[in-house]
Design an enzyme around this catalytic site. Structure first.
Site, PDB file in Angstrom:
ATOM      1  N   LYS A 195      14.368  -1.549  49.137  1.00 60.93           N
ATOM      2  CA  LYS A 195      15.794  -1.776  49.445  1.00 60.93           C
ATOM      3  C   LYS A 195      16.276  -1.051  50.698  1.00 60.93           C
ATOM      4  O   LYS A 195      17.400  -0.547  50.758  1.00 60.93           O
ATOM      5  CB  LYS A 195      16.676  -1.355  48.250  1.00 60.93           C
ATOM      6  N   ASP A 230      17.404   1.008  35.359  1.00 62.10           N
ATOM      7  CA  ASP A 230      18.631   0.326  34.926  1.00 62.10           C
ATOM      8  C   ASP A 230      18.432  -0.503  33.657  1.00 62.10           C
ATOM      9  O   ASP A 230      19.353  -0.636  32.845  1.00 62.10           O
ATOM     10  CB  ASP A 230      19.222  -0.519  36.065  1.00 62.10           C
TER      11      ASP A 230
END
Length: 497
Positions: A195, A230
């Site tokens: 990312k 997550d």
């Protein structure tokens, strides 16, 4: 004079014939193009086909890969990562806990008051912080010092109702959504950045250790009690509100799944069996691959041109990052081979990832009689004007084919988890309810995708569908980390004794 009139009449007649011939030729060319375009759509529909038999094969393959991934490291395309989360929240947790959610160019800090069974989550406060670009490619100390400073500022805003028992440290759950090799509930080594991050001196380091040192440098007395990703956070959040939650699936930009496994069913686990007898497993199911997946030439080309060819194949056909791009590639072929948008291919249509899944969703959900939303999206995103109604209808059909395939394959993946846990059939005298917590923008906002997923799961399960519930679990990753900080608190044994 008569001759002139005859000549004029003949010329006019010839002109009319030529014009008529041109119209006919144009019509034939146009209908030939249309037929070619429709042939491309039909072929797409066939290649993306997900009949129940095929979905059952995908589910069986998922269950087989899950077994293989639990048996040994590297034994499967599914990593089946042991999370070290062996105490999922029960709803009894009480007190104030912090969470840090770092998964991209922003991070969030949260403060949550847990009130036990009667009150569950009481007060919630959070702040979102953008990470300056230079820190994404700087040093480990610089990044973690920036995060620690932000946490310190947030701690300074504690209100009068914030209360810790004397001698207790603040406790933090840390959601870190980058690849790590976890070695305990509160430690994990960074394997690589993704990312847009590239901080070389952090790779190979324990990220909890790096954050802890930064907290000490800024003088903040806070202990990291849980390091999670997550999906595990979503699983924890779901279980907190409903003890029947057995798995969590994220369908957003990317996709992943986590579930609760019996500890004795994990051959690669070599430690002492946890007291709870359970262990949360992070599947990393985006990397699932099977010969039964209905892949098309568009998927193969997109994969070949990606940053990670051959990896994350399941993710590339079901998640929000890629659905719009698949539609773009189909439309581009229709433009090139069937002049679908006229004699030239619209330049914008050639730009990878210009058509995002939210744009695709807006077109797919267009119920206006003239499909004006489709027309507007084509104009605004791709600079394609003056499209006919039948052209717009064809585009909606392409969106439908791509999204339905993704939704039905997602349902097959969930069935694979249920099969692994033996929850896919009704058993005599048993009425166990199994809840799957779902989160992510794709599931939340793409209604037709969600409806297709839910109806397909019912279709696959038959009678057993009465005991399976899909539940939206909003913001699992943030609150879930705080809940895991509570369920793995260093003070739990003191409270129990």
């Amino acid at each position: 004079m008569g001759k002139v009139a005859v000549c004029a009449t003949a010329v006019c007649a010839t002109a009319v014939c030529v014009a008529a011939a041109l119209v006919v030729r144009h019509h034939m060319r146009s209908s030939g193009r249309w037929a070619k375009a429709m042939a491309i759509v039909r072929e797409l529909d066939e290649k993306c086909g997900t009949p129940i038999g095929k979905l059952m094969q995908v589910a069986d393959a998922m269950a087989v890969e899950m077994h293989a991934g639990l048996a040994s490291e590297g034994g499967s395309k599914l990593k089946m990562i042991i999370s070290y989360v062996d105490n999922l929240p029960t709803g009894d947790e009480k007190g104030w806990f912090y969470a840090l959610d770092l998964g991209g160019t922003n991070f969030r800090v949260l403060r949550v008051q847990l009130g036990g069974k009667d009150h569950l989550v009481g007060k919630q406060e959070f702040e979102e912080v953008s990470i300056p670009p230079h820190l994404m490619v700087g040093t480990s100390d610089a990044l973690f010092d920036f995060i620690a400073e932000a946490l310190k500022k947030f701690v300074d805003t504690e209100g009068e109702d914030f209360h810790l028992s004397p001698g207790r440290e603040r406790e933090l759950g840390f959601t870190f959504s980058f690849p790590i090799k976890q070695s305990s509930i509160a430690s994990g080594t960074l394997m690589k950045w993704t990312k847009g991050f590239s901080i070389e001196d952090a790779v190979g380091q324990d990220v909890v250790g790096e954050l802890t040192k930064a907290l000490e440098r800024v003088g903040l007395n806070m202990r990291v009690t849980a390091l999670v990703n997550d999906t595990i956070g979503t699983l924890a959040g779901g279980r907190y509100y409903d003890s029947n939650v057995i798995a969590a699936v994220i369908l957003g930009t990317g996709t992943n799944a986590a579930y609760v496994e019996r500890a004795h069913a994990i051959p690669k686990w070599h430690g002492l069996l946890p007291k709870s007898g359970e262990m949360a497993i992070n599947m990393e199911w985006g990397n699932f691959r099977s010969s039964h997946l209905p892949l098309t030439e568009y998927d193969q080309a997109m994969d070949a041109e990606s940053l990670n060819p051959g990896e994350q194949i399941f993710e590339k056909i079901i998640s929000g990052m890629y659905l719009g791009e698949i539609v773009r590639r189909v439309l581009c072929r229709m433009a090139e081979e069937a002049s679908f948008f006229g004699d030239t291919v619209p330049p914008k249509l050639k730009i990878p990832f210009i058509l995002r899944t939210p744009d695709m969703s807006a077109m797919h959900h267009d119920t206006s009689s003239d499909l004006r939303v489709v027309g507007r999206k084509l104009k605004d995103v791709l600079e394609i004007s003056n499209t006919s109604l039948r052209t717009r209808k064809a585009i909606v059909k392409v969106c439908d084919i791509v999204s339905v395939r993704g939704a039905r394959l997602s349902a097959a993946g969930i069935l694979g988890i249920l099969k692994k846990l033996g929850r896919d059939t009704l058993k005599e005298g048993e009425n166990l309810k199994s809840v799957i917590a779902l989160d992510g923008g794709l599931f939340e906002h793409y209604t037709l995708f969600r409806n297709s997923l839910e109806s397909t799961l019912k279709e696959l399960l038959g009678e057993a569908s009465e005991t399976i519930v899909i539940q939206h679990s909003n913001d699992g990753s943030g609150i879930g980390a705080a809940l895991l900080a509570a369920s793995h608190s260093q003070y739990l044994e003191l409270e129990e004794s």
